[in-house]
Design a protein around this motif. Structure first.
Motif, PDB file in Angstrom:
ATOM      1  N   UNK A 215       0.832  -1.210   0.000  1.00 49.20           N
ATOM      2  CA  UNK A 215       0.000   0.000   0.000  1.00 49.20           C
ATOM      3  C   UNK A 215       0.869   1.264   0.000  1.00 49.20           C
ATOM      4  N   UNK A 216       1.928   1.265   0.786  1.00 48.65           N
ATOM      5  CA  UNK A 216       2.839   2.413   0.779  1.00 48.65           C
ATOM      6  C   UNK A 216       3.442   2.588  -0.617  1.00 48.65           C
ATOM      7  N   UNK A 217       3.796   1.476  -1.245  1.00 45.88           N
ATOM      8  CA  UNK A 217       4.455   1.509  -2.548  1.00 45.88           C
ATOM      9  C   UNK A 217       3.526   1.954  -3.661  1.00 45.88           C
ATOM     10  N   UNK A 218       2.229   1.807  -3.472  1.00 49.31           N
ATOM     11  CA  UNK A 218       1.286   2.339  -4.455  1.00 49.31           C
ATOM     12  C   UNK A 218       1.342   3.860  -4.488  1.00 49.31           C
ATOM     13  N   UNK A 219       1.718   4.472  -3.364  1.00 43.06           N
ATOM     14  CA  UNK A 219       1.898   5.920  -3.314  1.00 43.06           C
ATOM     15  C   UNK A 219       3.305   6.286  -3.766  1.00 43.06           C
ATOM     16  N   UNK A 220       4.305   5.581  -3.223  1.00 43.32           N
ATOM     17  CA  UNK A 220       5.697   5.868  -3.570  1.00 43.32           C
ATOM     18  C   UNK A 220       6.536   4.616  -3.320  1.00 43.32           C
ATOM     19  N   UNK A 221       6.949   3.913  -4.368  1.00 42.21           N
ATOM     20  CA  UNK A 221       7.703   2.663  -4.176  1.00 42.21           C
ATOM     21  C   UNK A 221       9.000   2.840  -3.406  1.00 42.21           C
ATOM     22  N   UNK A 222       9.677   3.983  -3.567  1.00 41.88           N
ATOM     23  CA  UNK A 222      10.952   4.188  -2.866  1.00 41.88           C
ATOM     24  C   UNK A 222      10.736   4.269  -1.355  1.00 41.88           C
ATOM     25  N   UNK A 223       9.681   4.940  -0.940  1.00 40.87           N
ATOM     26  CA  UNK A 223       9.373   4.990   0.487  1.00 40.87           C
ATOM     27  C   UNK A 223       8.927   3.620   0.973  1.00 40.87           C
ATOM     28  N   UNK A 224       8.230   2.875   0.129  1.00 40.95           N
ATOM     29  CA  UNK A 224       7.885   1.498   0.479  1.00 40.95           C
ATOM     30  C   UNK A 224       9.127   0.653   0.714  1.00 40.95           C
ATOM     31  N   UNK A 225      10.155   0.868  -0.107  1.00 35.60           N
ATOM     32  CA  UNK A 225      11.433   0.148   0.041  1.00 35.60           C
ATOM     33  C   UNK A 225      12.053   0.443   1.404  1.00 35.60           C
ATOM     34  N   UNK A 226      12.046   1.716   1.798  1.00 39.07           N
ATOM     35  CA  UNK A 226      12.596   2.089   3.107  1.00 39.07           C
ATOM     36  C   UNK A 226      11.746   1.499   4.231  1.00 39.07           C
ATOM     37  N   UNK A 227      10.441   1.600   4.109  1.00 36.42           N
ATOM     38  CA  UNK A 227       9.549   1.051   5.135  1.00 36.42           C
ATOM     39  C   UNK A 227       9.703  -0.455   5.258  1.00 36.42           C
ATOM     40  N   UNK A 228      10.069  -1.109   4.162  1.00 36.69           N
ATOM     41  CA  UNK A 228      10.167  -2.574   4.178  1.00 36.69           C
ATOM     42  C   UNK A 228      11.207  -3.074   5.158  1.00 36.69           C
ATOM     43  N   UNK A 229      12.162  -2.211   5.516  1.00 36.39           N
ATOM     44  CA  UNK A 229      13.186  -2.634   6.464  1.00 36.39           C
ATOM     45  C   UNK A 229      12.657  -2.675   7.894  1.00 36.39           C
ATOM     46  N   UNK A 230      11.379  -2.369   8.061  1.00 31.06           N
ATOM     47  CA  UNK A 230      10.726  -2.695   9.318  1.00 31.06           C
ATOM     48  C   UNK A 230      10.713  -4.187   9.580  1.00 31.06           C
ATOM     49  N   UNK A 231      11.005  -4.965   8.550  1.00 26.03           N
ATOM     50  CA  UNK A 231      11.095  -6.431   8.680  1.00 26.03           C
ATOM     51  C   UNK A 231      12.478  -6.894   9.111  1.00 26.03           C
ATOM     52  N   UNK A 232      13.456  -5.997   9.081  1.00 25.79           N
ATOM     53  CA  UNK A 232      14.856  -6.407   9.179  1.00 25.79           C
ATOM     54  C   UNK A 232      15.260  -6.891  10.563  1.00 25.79           C
ATOM     55  N   UNK A 233      14.451  -6.576  11.572  1.00 22.33           N
ATOM     56  CA  UNK A 233      14.827  -6.997  12.916  1.00 22.33           C
ATOM     57  C   UNK A 233      14.738  -8.508  13.089  1.00 22.33           C
ATOM     58  N   UNK A 234      14.178  -9.184  12.115  1.00 20.87           N
ATOM     59  CA  UNK A 234      14.205 -10.649  12.172  1.00 20.87           C
ATOM     60  C   UNK A 234      15.633 -11.165  12.230  1.00 20.87           C
ATOM     61  N   UNK A 235      16.579 -10.421  11.622  1.00 20.58           N
ATOM     62  CA  UNK A 235      17.987 -10.815  11.697  1.00 20.58           C
ATOM     63  C   UNK A 235      18.512 -10.756  13.124  1.00 20.58           C
ATOM     64  N   UNK A 236      18.019  -9.774  13.905  1.00 24.96           N
ATOM     65  CA  UNK A 236      18.537  -9.571  15.248  1.00 24.96           C
ATOM     66  C   UNK A 236      18.270 -10.757  16.158  1.00 24.96           C
ATOM     67  N   UNK A 237      17.340 -11.611  15.764  1.00 24.59           N
ATOM     68  CA  UNK A 237      17.032 -12.785  16.576  1.00 24.59           C
ATOM     69  C   UNK A 237      18.228 -13.720  16.694  1.00 24.59           C
ATOM     70  N   UNK A 238      19.231 -13.557  15.825  1.00 25.33           N
ATOM     71  CA  UNK A 238      20.442 -14.370  15.887  1.00 25.33           C
ATOM     72  C   UNK A 238      21.470 -13.797  16.859  1.00 25.33           C
ATOM     73  N   UNK A 239      21.226 -12.615  17.397  1.00 23.60           N
ATOM     74  CA  UNK A 239      22.128 -12.019  18.383  1.00 23.60           C
ATOM     75  C   UNK A 239      21.965 -12.708  19.740  1.00 23.60           C
ATOM     76  N   UNK A 240      22.967 -12.616  20.613  1.00 26.91           N
ATOM     77  CA  UNK A 240      22.779 -13.100  21.984  1.00 26.91           C
ATOM     78  C   UNK A 240      21.557 -12.432  22.615  1.00 26.91           C
ATOM     79  N   UNK A 241      20.825 -13.173  23.421  1.00 25.35           N
ATOM     80  CA  UNK A 241      19.608 -12.628  24.017  1.00 25.35           C
ATOM     81  C   UNK A 241      19.889 -11.378  24.842  1.00 25.35           C
TER      82      UNK A 241
END
Length: 389
Positions: A80-106
């Motif tokens: 939905x964000x990308x329907x307005x502006x795909x570049x901002x959608x790309x930036x917002x998509x990194x709201x998913x990136x914290x899934x990587x942090x699950x590999x850090x020590x607790x």
């Protein structure tokens, strides 16, 4: 560009308040998307609006106050964000990136989320540099490319070369933005507002506790952390193409079809070629979108049930993701063709979706090599693409 941390912003309560915050962010984006493209990045004050809408707690574990969204739910928000502006959608998509942090020590995760679960992460992961190994961690110097969204990030990541101890897999090291210089080099024709500039470190010490092997097993066991992290990283980028293609076709249906030709001919919508092209675009877009979300839901159900997600299913998820990026690129190009000569002007509404919509399929995780790698797995062979699927 020197980055400074500011006070942490929190999401509005789930429900109507958060939905209103999301709609407000979309309304503001309509007004400011040209500004973002012109300046070449999405600023922190708009990232704060996305935080209020819950985008940046969508992959924080529940244990640390997050509200992980099912992947399809998050992807639809980015669409939905990308329907307005795909570049901002790309930036917002990194709201998913914290899934990587699950590999850090607790303990490290608890420290990162101590002030709240709404974290904006940006990573310049390539090229992978050889760090100096010192007591307790690494000393790092280098320049890393493509740090999308770094202008509004709370934490930055850089890529380090792994060795025998990581089976050759890369390491991601986390630094505070105040430790880094952002070197502006993002001079592109598509996805301008992503601000994917360089991250520069000069002899920065990074504790080992702030590093993780990318794609390694998570230390936190929740349904979201069981979902394939690398595939998800590709999905959140590919879905911006869905937004671009949808907006391009909507333009052709709602606006361009009502206009007569500058040469005095009939309305484009009255031409069989226009009708045929629009219908074929809808079929391609809807088909690719259905495959994409159908496979996403199939894998998510496995994660919810804590059932094994085998390589064949992971490969299909990667296939659906690459396929949607490539089909959307084709749909955007077809819409550009339908719109006629006027679409060549820089100020034409389709230019935003044309320039941004071509980019996802160019990404290393979404390029044509994925098709070959998926085919190899489905045939029981070893793919040539590293760390696949």
């Amino acid at each position: 560009m020197t980055m400074q941390n500011t006070a942490r912003v929190s999401a509005e309560p789930a429900g109507p308040a958060r939905e209103q915050a999301f709609q407000h962010a979309l309304d503001v984006l309509v007004e400011r998307r040209d500004e973002f493209a012109e300046q070449g990045y999405v600023p922190r004050d708009f990232i704060d609006l996305l935080k209020k809408a819950g985008i940046y707690r969508a992959s924080t574990p529940e244990r640390f106050g997050g509200e992980p969204m099912p992947p399809a739910e998050f992807l639809r928000l980015i669409e939905r964000i990308s329907e307005v502006d795909p570049a901002t959608g790309w930036v917002a998509s990194f709201g998913s990136a914290l899934t990587y942090f699950a590999a850090l020590p607790e303990e490290t995760q608890a420290e990162i989320y101590a002030d709240g679960p709404d974290i904006c992460f940006a990573g310049g992961l390539f090229p992978m540099h050889e760090p100096e190994v010192v007591e307790g961690g690494y000393r790092c110097t280098g320049v890393w490319q493509f740090a999308s969204g770094c202008a509004g990030a709370d934490i930055l990541g850089v890529g380090l070369a792994g060795g025998e101890e990581t089976n050759g897999r890369p390491i991601t090291a986390l630094v505070d933005p105040s430790q880094a210089e952002i070197r502006v080099n993002w001079d592109v024709s598509g996805m301008k507002a992503t601000g994917s500039n360089q991250v520069v470190l000069d002899d920065v010490f990074i504790p080992a506790s702030r590093t993780f092997i990318r794609g390694s097993e998570p230390r936190i066991d929740e349904p979201f952390t069981r979902y394939p992290a690398l595939a998800y990283a590709a999905q959140v980028l590919a879905v911006t193409g869905l937004g671009a293609a949808r907006a391009a076709l909507d333009y052709c249906t709602e606006v361009a079809s009502a206009r007569t030709s500058i040469t005095g001919g009939s309305k484009r919508s009255a031409r069989p070629s226009y009708q045929d092209g629009l219908a074929r675009g809808e079929a391609r877009l809807r088909s690719a979108r259905s495959f994409f979300y159908e496979t996403t839901d199939q894998v998510w159900q496995k994660a919810l049930a804590d059932e094994p997600i085998d390589d064949d299913l992971r490969a299909l998820l990667r296939l659906a993701t690459t396929h949607v990026a490539h089909e959307c690129r084709s749909v955007v190009l077809d819409a550009f063709d339908l719109a006629g000569t006027g679409a060549i002007y820089r100020t034409h509404p389709l230019q935003r979706y044309l320039q941004d919509g071509l980019v996802p399929a160019q990404h290393a995780m979404l390029n044509s090599a994925t098709y070959e790698a998926v085919g190899a797995i489905l045939l029981g062979m070893k793919p040539s693409v590293p760390s696949f699927p």
